[in-house]
Motif scaffolding. Sequence first.
Motif, PDB file in Angstrom:
ATOM      1  N   TRP A 159     -12.232  -0.634  20.720  1.00 45.46           N
ATOM      2  CA  TRP A 159     -11.397  -0.438  21.714  1.00 45.46           C
ATOM      3  C   TRP A 159     -11.085   1.457  22.209  1.00 45.46           C
ATOM      4  O   TRP A 159     -10.402   1.531  23.407  1.00 45.46           O
ATOM      5  CB  TRP A 159     -10.294  -1.506  23.239  1.00 45.46           C
ATOM      6  CG  TRP A 159      -9.387  -1.282  21.442  1.00 45.46           C
ATOM      7  CD1 TRP A 159      -7.880  -0.552  20.195  1.00 45.46           C
ATOM      8  CD2 TRP A 159      -9.495  -2.236  20.645  1.00 45.46           C
ATOM      9  NE1 TRP A 159      -7.981  -1.283  20.034  1.00 45.46           N
ATOM     10  CE2 TRP A 159      -8.691  -2.267  19.558  1.00 45.46           C
ATOM     11  CE3 TRP A 159     -10.675  -3.962  20.462  1.00 45.46           C
ATOM     12  CZ2 TRP A 159      -7.879  -3.205  18.948  1.00 45.46           C
ATOM     13  CZ3 TRP A 159     -10.457  -4.602  19.201  1.00 45.46           C
ATOM     14  CH2 TRP A 159      -8.796  -3.618  17.831  1.00 45.46           C
ATOM     15  N   TRP A 163     -15.355  -9.233  18.011  1.00 46.52           N
ATOM     16  CA  TRP A 163     -14.258  -8.636  17.382  1.00 46.52           C
ATOM     17  C   TRP A 163     -13.248  -9.681  16.732  1.00 46.52           C
ATOM     18  O   TRP A 163     -12.987  -9.540  16.081  1.00 46.52           O
ATOM     19  CB  TRP A 163     -13.094  -7.875  18.271  1.00 46.52           C
ATOM     20  CG  TRP A 163     -12.315  -6.848  17.007  1.00 46.52           C
ATOM     21  CD1 TRP A 163     -10.739  -7.503  17.107  1.00 46.52           C
ATOM     22  CD2 TRP A 163     -12.824  -5.625  16.271  1.00 46.52           C
ATOM     23  NE1 TRP A 163     -10.192  -6.800  16.314  1.00 46.52           N
ATOM     24  CE2 TRP A 163     -11.017  -5.308  15.635  1.00 46.52           C
ATOM     25  CE3 TRP A 163     -13.773  -5.176  16.201  1.00 46.52           C
ATOM     26  CZ2 TRP A 163     -11.125  -4.802  14.824  1.00 46.52           C
ATOM     27  CZ3 TRP A 163     -13.783  -4.078  15.082  1.00 46.52           C
ATOM     28  CH2 TRP A 163     -12.663  -3.810  15.001  1.00 46.52           C
ATOM     29  N   ARG A 211      -2.136  -1.768   6.896  1.00 51.05           N
ATOM     30  CA  ARG A 211      -0.955  -1.570   6.103  1.00 51.05           C
ATOM     31  C   ARG A 211      -1.404  -0.486   5.187  1.00 51.05           C
ATOM     32  O   ARG A 211      -0.187   0.373   4.838  1.00 51.05           O
ATOM     33  CB  ARG A 211      -1.395  -3.017   5.336  1.00 51.05           C
ATOM     34  CG  ARG A 211      -0.578  -3.961   5.871  1.00 51.05           C
ATOM     35  CD  ARG A 211      -0.946  -4.946   4.700  1.00 51.05           C
ATOM     36  NE  ARG A 211      -0.134  -5.761   4.039  1.00 51.05           N
ATOM     37  CZ  ARG A 211      -0.438  -5.851   2.823  1.00 51.05           C
ATOM     38  NH1 ARG A 211      -1.574  -6.982   2.739  1.00 51.05           N
ATOM     39  NH2 ARG A 211       0.552  -5.803   1.385  1.00 51.05           N
ATOM     40  N   VAL A 212      -2.165   0.061   4.837  1.00 49.35           N
ATOM     41  CA  VAL A 212      -3.035   0.868   4.138  1.00 49.35           C
ATOM     42  C   VAL A 212      -2.507   1.941   4.564  1.00 49.35           C
ATOM     43  O   VAL A 212      -2.045   2.977   3.784  1.00 49.35           O
ATOM     44  CB  VAL A 212      -4.506   1.213   4.086  1.00 49.35           C
ATOM     45  CG1 VAL A 212      -5.076   1.811   3.229  1.00 49.35           C
ATOM     46  CG2 VAL A 212      -4.776   0.101   3.611  1.00 49.35           C
ATOM     47  N   TYR A 213      -2.830   2.447   5.643  1.00 53.09           N
ATOM     48  CA  TYR A 213      -2.207   3.944   6.733  1.00 53.09           C
ATOM     49  C   TYR A 213      -1.324   3.471   7.624  1.00 53.09           C
ATOM     50  O   TYR A 213      -0.741   4.082   8.399  1.00 53.09           O
ATOM     51  CB  TYR A 213      -3.228   4.341   7.808  1.00 53.09           C
ATOM     52  CG  TYR A 213      -4.687   4.218   7.177  1.00 53.09           C
ATOM     53  CD1 TYR A 213      -5.690   3.433   7.443  1.00 53.09           C
ATOM     54  CD2 TYR A 213      -4.519   5.634   6.201  1.00 53.09           C
ATOM     55  CE1 TYR A 213      -7.168   3.903   6.368  1.00 53.09           C
ATOM     56  CE2 TYR A 213      -6.008   5.798   5.998  1.00 53.09           C
ATOM     57  CZ  TYR A 213      -7.300   4.955   6.043  1.00 53.09           C
ATOM     58  OH  TYR A 213      -8.237   5.021   5.856  1.00 53.09           O
ATOM     59  N   ASP A 246      -5.705  -5.220   7.158  1.00 51.26           N
ATOM     60  CA  ASP A 246      -4.976  -4.046   5.900  1.00 51.26           C
ATOM     61  C   ASP A 246      -5.478  -2.649   6.302  1.00 51.26           C
ATOM     62  O   ASP A 246      -4.745  -1.801   6.041  1.00 51.26           O
ATOM     63  CB  ASP A 246      -6.940  -4.573   5.251  1.00 51.26           C
ATOM     64  CG  ASP A 246      -6.985  -5.953   4.569  1.00 51.26           C
ATOM     65  OD1 ASP A 246      -7.879  -6.418   4.010  1.00 51.26           O
ATOM     66  OD2 ASP A 246      -5.760  -6.601   4.732  1.00 51.26           O
ATOM     67  N   ILE A 247      -6.327  -2.742   7.166  1.00 53.70           N
ATOM     68  CA  ILE A 247      -5.601  -1.665   7.579  1.00 53.70           C
ATOM     69  C   ILE A 247      -4.558  -0.509   8.352  1.00 53.70           C
ATOM     70  O   ILE A 247      -4.373   0.466   7.583  1.00 53.70           O
ATOM     71  CB  ILE A 247      -7.062  -0.707   9.070  1.00 53.70           C
ATOM     72  CG1 ILE A 247      -7.946  -1.134   8.573  1.00 53.70           C
ATOM     73  CG2 ILE A 247      -6.519   0.808   9.610  1.00 53.70           C
ATOM     74  CD1 ILE A 247      -9.094   0.356   7.945  1.00 53.70           C
ATOM     75  N   ALA A 277      -7.287  -6.688  20.658  1.00 50.01           N
ATOM     76  CA  ALA A 277      -8.261  -7.250  19.490  1.00 50.01           C
ATOM     77  C   ALA A 277      -8.623  -9.260  20.483  1.00 50.01           C
ATOM     78  O   ALA A 277      -8.903  -9.880  20.697  1.00 50.01           O
ATOM     79  CB  ALA A 277      -7.938  -7.492  18.101  1.00 50.01           C
ATOM     80  N   ASP A 284      -8.868 -10.681  12.782  1.00 53.22           N
ATOM     81  CA  ASP A 284      -9.766  -9.832  11.107  1.00 53.22           C
ATOM     82  C   ASP A 284      -8.875  -9.365  10.864  1.00 53.22           C
ATOM     83  O   ASP A 284      -7.953  -8.562  11.347  1.00 53.22           O
ATOM     84  CB  ASP A 284     -10.425  -8.996  12.231  1.00 53.22           C
ATOM     85  CG  ASP A 284     -11.964  -9.343  10.683  1.00 53.22           C
ATOM     86  OD1 ASP A 284     -11.621  -9.551   9.624  1.00 53.22           O
ATOM     87  OD2 ASP A 284     -12.747  -8.295  11.112  1.00 53.22           O
ATOM     88  N   SER A 285      -8.714  -9.701   9.282  1.00 50.95           N
ATOM     89  CA  SER A 285      -7.908  -9.663   8.744  1.00 50.95           C
ATOM     90  C   SER A 285      -7.847  -8.075   8.193  1.00 50.95           C
ATOM     91  O   SER A 285      -7.041  -7.947   7.871  1.00 50.95           O
ATOM     92  CB  SER A 285      -8.116 -10.579   7.304  1.00 50.95           C
ATOM     93  OG  SER A 285      -9.162 -10.341   6.925  1.00 50.95           O
ATOM     94  N   ALA A 286      -9.651  -7.480   8.773  1.00 46.64           N
ATOM     95  CA  ALA A 286      -9.608  -5.871   8.221  1.00 46.64           C
ATOM     96  C   ALA A 286      -8.483  -5.672   8.731  1.00 46.64           C
ATOM     97  O   ALA A 286      -8.015  -3.815   8.330  1.00 46.64           O
ATOM     98  CB  ALA A 286     -10.921  -6.186   8.744  1.00 46.64           C
ATOM     99  N   LEU A 287      -8.683  -6.021  10.179  1.00 46.52           N
ATOM    100  CA  LEU A 287      -7.711  -4.652  11.445  1.00 46.52           C
ATOM    101  C   LEU A 287      -5.940  -4.638  10.698  1.00 46.52           C
ATOM    102  O   LEU A 287      -5.440  -4.231  10.159  1.00 46.52           O
ATOM    103  CB  LEU A 287      -7.044  -5.529  12.050  1.00 46.52           C
ATOM    104  CG  LEU A 287      -7.988  -5.436  13.460  1.00 46.52           C
ATOM    105  CD1 LEU A 287      -7.781  -6.280  14.311  1.00 46.52           C
ATOM    106  CD2 LEU A 287      -7.888  -3.893  13.949  1.00 46.52           C
ATOM    107  N   PRO A 295       1.110  -1.336  -0.221  1.00 46.62           N
ATOM    108  CA  PRO A 295       0.101  -0.154  -0.059  1.00 46.62           C
ATOM    109  C   PRO A 295       1.123   1.268  -0.066  1.00 46.62           C
ATOM    110  O   PRO A 295       1.653   1.142   0.610  1.00 46.62           O
ATOM    111  CB  PRO A 295      -0.515   0.352   1.131  1.00 46.62           C
ATOM    112  CG  PRO A 295      -0.591  -1.625   1.189  1.00 46.62           C
ATOM    113  CD  PRO A 295       0.339  -1.517   1.548  1.00 46.62           C
ATOM    114  N   MET A 321      -3.415  -2.598  18.626  1.00 49.87           N
ATOM    115  CA  MET A 321      -4.566  -3.600  17.926  1.00 49.87           C
ATOM    116  C   MET A 321      -4.447  -4.535  17.966  1.00 49.87           C
ATOM    117  O   MET A 321      -5.244  -5.330  18.534  1.00 49.87           O
ATOM    118  CB  MET A 321      -3.833  -3.183  16.385  1.00 49.87           C
ATOM    119  CG  MET A 321      -4.180  -2.103  15.092  1.00 49.87           C
ATOM    120  SD  MET A 321      -3.741  -1.657  13.615  1.00 49.87           S
ATOM    121  CE  MET A 321      -5.411  -1.170  12.866  1.00 49.87           C
TER     122      MET A 321
END
Lengths: 267, 268
Positions: A105, B266, B161-163, B158-159, B178, B153-156, A87, B174
Amino acid sequence: MDRITATDSVDTTQEVLSAVGLSKGFGVTPTNNLIIDGLDLTIRRGEFVCVVGPSGTGKTTLLRCLSGLEPITGGDLRFDGAPIIGPPRHLGMVFQDYTRSLMPWKSVLQNVIFPLKDKGISKTEMRERAMESLAAVGLAGHESKAPWQLSGGMQQRVAIARALAYRPHLLLMDEPFASVDAQTRTELEDLVLDLHTRFGTTVLLVTHDVDEAVYLGDRVIVLGGKPSSVREVVPIGLARPRDQVETKTIPEFAESRAHVLKLIMNR
Amino acid sequence: MSRIARKGLAATTRIGVLIWLPIAILAFWIFASRNSSSFYVPKFDATMVAIGKYFTMEGFQTHVLPTVTNLLAGFVVAIFVGVVLGLIIGRVRWLHDATAPIFSFMRSIPPPALLPIAMVLLGIGPQMRIGLIAFGAVWPTLLSTIDAVRNVDSALGDIARVYAIRRWRQLLHMTLPAIGPMVMAGVRTSLLYSITLIVLSEMVGASAGLGHSVLLSQRTFQVADMWAAIIMLGLLGLALNAIFVAVENTVLRWHRQRNTERGGSWIA
C-alpha cells in the motif's frame, strides 16, 4: 569515496557481531531441545561473511537469533559490544521473501523511507537518502511505483535499498536471492558486492548456495552437526573485485568451493 | 459504417442490454396497474405521488432523515467498536481465547430476536434503535477484524522490529492497511445488518421514519404510500451501498489494483 558511508568509525578491526557458545532451543525446556549449541562467530567491520550449511541445520534460526528477533537460550551474543535483547538499532535486514517484507500500500520510495522515520532525520535528508539508495541499486525512476508493479528482482532491490538507506552497522541477509531466477540472481549478487565495495557495508549473508557463498564472501562459515555449530570457517583468498565469469575460472575458486561442499556433505 | 457510428452503436447496445428489463418491468407495472381492480396493487401514478412526498422539505425531515441518522449513528458505533475491540482482542492471545466462545454464541443470535430486550432496556425512542443496530451490526466487523489481526503476516512484525518502527506508526501504516480488505468485508456485512435493523426497529414504537411509514401505511390501507416507503428504503440501501463501494475503492485502491494484476492477498 562516495558520500554514503555505512559506518561512523573506520575501525575495521572492531567487532560488529560476536557470538560465544551460542545455543538455541525450542519448546517447554529449550535446553533439552537444542537446534544450535556451542556456536562461536565473529563479524568484523567491513567484512563480507557468508554462512552455509546443509538443509535443516537451522541457518534461518541462527539468523533470527543473531538479529535479535529470537531470544537465545544460552551463550553470549553482542552487537557493537552490547548484549542483544531484541533487534539492535543499527541492524538492517533483507529477507528471502520480498513480497512479504515490502508494503504494497506504499510506493517504492515510501517503503524505503519508512524505517528512517522517527529517527531524528529531517524530511529532506530522508528523501535524499532514499533516492540515493534507489539509484545505487539501479532503481532510479521507479520511486512512485507500487512494489507489486515491479519484477521479483526489482522488488528485492527495493528491500536492499531500504536496508542501505538505513545505514546499518551490519546488514543481515537471509537467503536473499533464493526466490529469484538464476540470471537475476547473478545480477543481484554483483549488486551486493558493488554496494559492499562502494559503501563499506558489513554483510552477513546466509545462503544454501555454495557457489554464491564462495563468490561473495571474505570468509565462509560452514555450519554442521546436530545440534549445529560452526564446523569450519573457510577463508576465501580470491581477489576483489570479483567477476561472475573470470573469478569462477580461477582454480582457487573451485578448490574453495570443493572444500566447502565437502564440509557440508559430510555433515 | 464509420468508426464513430460504430462506437455509438456499441455504447447504445451496452446501455440497452442493461436497461431493457427494468424498462420492461416499469412499463408492465404502469399498464397492468392502470386498470387493476385489486386493492393491493400499487397504481403507478399514485405511487409516484407518494414517493414525491418524501422529497419535500417536510417529508424528508420527518421520514427520511430520522431513518438515515439513526441508521448511520448505530452503524458508526458498530464499526468503531468492532475495529477498536477487534484490534485489541486480535492481538492479545488470552483475550481472544476467552472471548471466542461467547462471541460465537452472540453472533449467532439473529439480531431481530434482540428487539424485545432492546425495548426493555432502552425504551422505544431513537436510542433503542441506535443501540439495537450497534449491538446487532458490530459482530461482522468485530469478528473479521479479529481474524484479520490474527492473520497478519509475521514478516511485517519482523520488519517493524528490525527497523525499530514506533508502535503507533506500526498500527497506522502497517497493521491497519494490512487488515483493511478483511475488515471492509466485515463492514459491508455490518452495513447490511444496520439497514435491516433500522427498518425493523422503526416498526415498533416509532412515530417517524421509513420503516414506520411502511407499517403505518399497511395498517391504514394506504397502499401507494406503503409501496412508496418500500421503494424509498430500496433507494436508501442502494445509495448507502454506492457510498460504501466508493469509500472502499478509495481506501483499498492498492488492494484492488494489485489483485487485478496478480492473484494474492497480503494476509497470509
